[in-house]
Each structure stands twice: as C-alpha cells, then as structure tokens.
Design an enzyme around this catalytic site. Sequence first.
Site, PDB file in Angstrom:
ATOM      1  N   HIS A 142      49.086 -53.709  26.332  1.00 52.80           N
ATOM      2  CA  HIS A 142      49.512 -54.867  25.501  1.00 52.80           C
ATOM      3  C   HIS A 142      48.384 -55.103  24.324  1.00 52.80           C
ATOM      4  CE1 HIS A 142      52.755 -56.518  27.808  1.00 52.80           C
ATOM      5  NE2 HIS A 142      51.960 -56.614  28.940  1.00 52.80           N
ATOM      6  N   ASP A 179      55.956 -49.781  32.660  1.00 54.59           N
ATOM      7  CA  ASP A 179      55.641 -51.029  33.245  1.00 54.59           C
ATOM      8  C   ASP A 179      57.037 -52.458  32.632  1.00 54.59           C
ATOM      9  OD1 ASP A 179      52.625 -52.700  33.565  1.00 54.59           O
ATOM     10  OD2 ASP A 179      54.281 -53.994  32.416  1.00 54.59           O
ATOM     11  N   HIS A 181      56.630 -54.824  31.506  1.00 53.73           N
ATOM     12  CA  HIS A 181      56.692 -55.647  30.230  1.00 53.73           C
ATOM     13  C   HIS A 181      56.390 -54.793  28.965  1.00 53.73           C
ATOM     14  CE1 HIS A 181      54.779 -57.971  33.689  1.00 53.73           C
ATOM     15  NE2 HIS A 181      55.569 -59.098  33.075  1.00 53.73           N
TER      16      HIS A 181
HETATM   17 ZN    ZN Z   1      53.426 -55.603  32.864  1.00 52.58          ZN
END
Ligand code: ZN
Length: 368
Positions: A142, A179, A181
């Site tokens: 991220h 993942d 996300h």
């Molecule tokens: Zn994640």
Amino acid sequence: MSTGFFFDERTMWHGGGNYAFTLPIGGLVQPLAAGGLPESPETKRRLKNLMDVTGLTHDLDVHSASEASREALLRVHPAGYLDEFKAMSDAGGGELGRRTPFAAGGYELAALSAGLAVGAVDAVVTGEVQNAYALSRPPGHHCLPDFPNGFCLMANIAIAIEAAQAKRHAARVVVLDWDVHHGNGTEAIYYDRDDVLTISLHQEGNYPLDTGALLDRGKGKGVGYNLNLPLPAGTGHDAYLYALDRVVIPQIEAFNPDLIVVACGYDAAVIDPLARMLATADTFRQMTLRIKDAAERLCDGKLVLVHEGGYSEVYVPFCGHATLEALSGSQITAPDPFAHAFTVRQPNARFGAFLKDTIDELALELGI
Ligand code: ZN
C-alpha cells in the site's frame, strides 16, 4: 535448487499505535487487552513457528538480510519522506500517514523488512536459489512513495525490483498481488511504466476505497501494463483459480517476464477479519502451483513471494505453510485443520456460476 526463506525476528518487533483493531482508542473505544492494529506480529511469527514445528524450515535455505540501503530506498521514496520518517523514528515514533504508526526504531525495521525482499529477489535473479519467500514485516504494497498507509511504511517489492533492475538483472517483471486489498502503492509506482506489469486481485469495495478500479490500466507508455480485477465479496476457491486461469496467467504469458513477484497476502482467507472472501489454505497452495508453473515455463522458475497482509492469527500459518510447501516442493505438510469446515462454506453452485460469469464479464470489458 533450493527455495530461499528470508526472515528476521527483529521485524516482529515493529509496533506502535494505540489502536483497538482499526479504531484509535479513546472516547468510547476501550483499549484491548492484546491491543493494537490487526497488523500484529503474531500472524507472521506463528507461520514461522509452525514451519519450525513441522520441520519445513529445515527444507528451506534460510537467510536474514541487511537493511535496504539508502540508495535502494531512494529509487522509490523521496529523500524528504525518508528523512522525516527517520527523524520521527529516532524521536520515539509516531505516524506519518493513515493508520500506519511506528515505534522508536521503526525506520530501521521498515528498512530491514524491505531488505528481506531485496535479499530474496537478489538471491533468485543471481541464481543462488531457485525461488524465494520473504516474510517481510511491516508489509509494503500500500505504501506510496511519500505516503505510508494500510500498515505499509516502505514499498518493499518495488524497492527490491528497482535494486535488481539497477544491476540489470530483471528487465521485465510481473507483480501479481493476491492480497485481498488493492495494491495501490505498487500500482502508483509503476503506473506509467511498461517494463513492470502490475496485476491486483482484490475484494471490490475494500481498502483503499478510492483505487483499484477495473479500467485503471496505466498511463503514458504504461497503458495496458496495470491490471485490476476487483472481485465480489464471497469469492471462493474455485473462482480465485478461475481468475488465474482465465485472466492472470494468460496476461503473464503475453508479457513474458524475466521475474515474477507475488505480493502474497492471506487476507482473502475465509476467517480474515479485514475482508469477506472465502479462500482456503488449498486456494493459496493451488495459486502458488499455478504461478510456479508459469515461472518455470516463462522465466527459468524465477519467482519471489513477499508476504503482505493476512490477519487471522489462527489461519494464516496454515495458508502460509501450504504456500511454502507448493513453492519449495517439500513433502513436509501441515494439514489444514479447517479444510472440511471451510470447504462446506464455499459458494453454492448458483453463486459459483455467477462468480465465473462475473470474471468473464470483467475480462471482456478489459478486452482480454
Ligand atoms: Zn491486505
């Protein structure tokens, strides 16, 4: 050849932040007895512990690594960000982004986490090991160049790829992010480049809410080299494998990489507290086998998995163990104690067919 396993207990000591789950404590939010963010050390340390207990660790080529150098960090992160992070870390810790706190020494631990990814990629591209796994913590996918978020303080995978490319070891790289996300940091770093194909499978409408759209395909010469596949809540084992077979593997084959890196989160698993998907340990095993097979066909088996999210302290170790069994070919197993319980909770035939139709529709909309 062997499978490298890059781990350092010091990274399990990264911490900080007065949170109860994702809520800052205070007001009506009472501190938890075992407090902190979901990105606690326990999911990751318990994977290593399980590997030690079964003996899988002994089938792997275990390494630590040094901290990623300032030169390596600067290929991805601006000096101003690194300097601010280091100063706050030296002064006792704090928070520079969004729900991504760190304690004293957090800078060095984040650089060590990145260093584990750098070490894993370097060992693979130089032929020291066949493939590798980096148990990096804090995670990285991220993190934007100048803005930490989603528990990620440095962009571990991008730092590792840039280090390899600086040595002219891997001209063309695929990053497959499974993942749950969206891999917004990796996407942002490579959005305008055609030498790194970024692919993210993620739960639609999960974190971050403002990125990860199907039609975000890149910009400039990077158009077509970013691929997002936002999947509905409830996507399970069969649909994940279908997404790989229908979309992901053909795209990787068309790109013809020199190296494949997986942003390997386990938060698409059934009981993860931060998502609503239905993957099982066997899903991660089968995805790893598919991507390993692709790497062997396309790039001499050069494959690196870098650990990202996954927040079930109980289940991540079994998912990770299955993944590492598949990656290494080890015969040492840790049978999934939830296999039956989570198999009977998979989508029924009607919803399963809907999920495959949805993936077909997304692929058609992408023109693939
Ligand atoms: Zn994640």
